[in-house]
Design a protein around this motif. Sequence first.
Motif, PDB file in Angstrom:
ATOM      1  N   GLU A   1       0.799  -1.344  -0.003  1.00 50.82           N
ATOM      2  CA  GLU A   1       0.013   0.144  -0.028  1.00 50.82           C
ATOM      3  C   GLU A   1       0.833   1.150   0.076  1.00 50.82           C
ATOM      4  N   GLU A   2       1.887   1.276   0.801  1.00 54.16           N
ATOM      5  CA  GLU A   2       2.693   2.332   0.695  1.00 54.16           C
ATOM      6  C   GLU A   2       3.682   2.502  -0.442  1.00 54.16           C
ATOM      7  N   LEU A   3       4.180   1.593  -0.972  1.00 59.75           N
ATOM      8  CA  LEU A   3       5.166   1.914  -2.073  1.00 59.75           C
ATOM      9  C   LEU A   3       4.545   1.458  -3.410  1.00 59.75           C
ATOM     10  N   LEU A   4       3.495   0.960  -3.539  1.00 57.20           N
ATOM     11  CA  LEU A   4       2.868   0.667  -4.851  1.00 57.20           C
ATOM     12  C   LEU A   4       1.315   0.823  -4.756  1.00 57.20           C
ATOM     13  N   PRO A   5       1.158   2.087  -4.322  1.00 52.48           N
ATOM     14  CA  PRO A   5      -0.430   2.420  -4.071  1.00 52.48           C
ATOM     15  C   PRO A   5      -1.361   2.332  -5.107  1.00 52.48           C
ATOM     16  N   ASN A   6      -0.946   2.350  -6.441  1.00 51.58           N
ATOM     17  CA  ASN A   6      -1.774   2.256  -7.662  1.00 51.58           C
ATOM     18  C   ASN A   6      -1.701   0.876  -8.164  1.00 51.58           C
TER      19      ASN A   6
END
Length: 138
Positions: A128-133
């Motif tokens: 969630e933090e590093l690859l939110p999309n």
Amino acid sequence: MNFFSKRSFFILTVITCLFLISGCGGPSRQDVMNHLEPSGQEKYAVHLFYEDSLPMTETNELNIFHNSHPIFLDTINKIQFWNQDIEPYKKWAKVLGIKDFPVYLVMDAEGIVLETPYLSRVKEFLTEELLPNDTNSN
């Protein structure tokens, strides 16, 4: 006699100072945090504190996750495991207030951002933090 008294006093003073400086009370929370924090800004460190034996399936899964995306490799710069059978690490857990094992700590430059016993939660948080999309990453 006077020389012996001065010499004894000096030795006793030096021993007392060394005892106080040596940190006989163990590491401080800040000492432990400094050791565990990631080595660069905007990067993460993942630590597993465990008892008895290292959970190899989880460590393998964590390694696979870490290698699953270049962003994880670039931003997670420490993954370390701390056995509670080894005395310094037992003190670290105590200083951090960790009582139940295993527990994962995810840290950034500001401190602990996640504390959980579940590897799935660590993976979810970092995704969630590093690859939110990117909802397809696991």
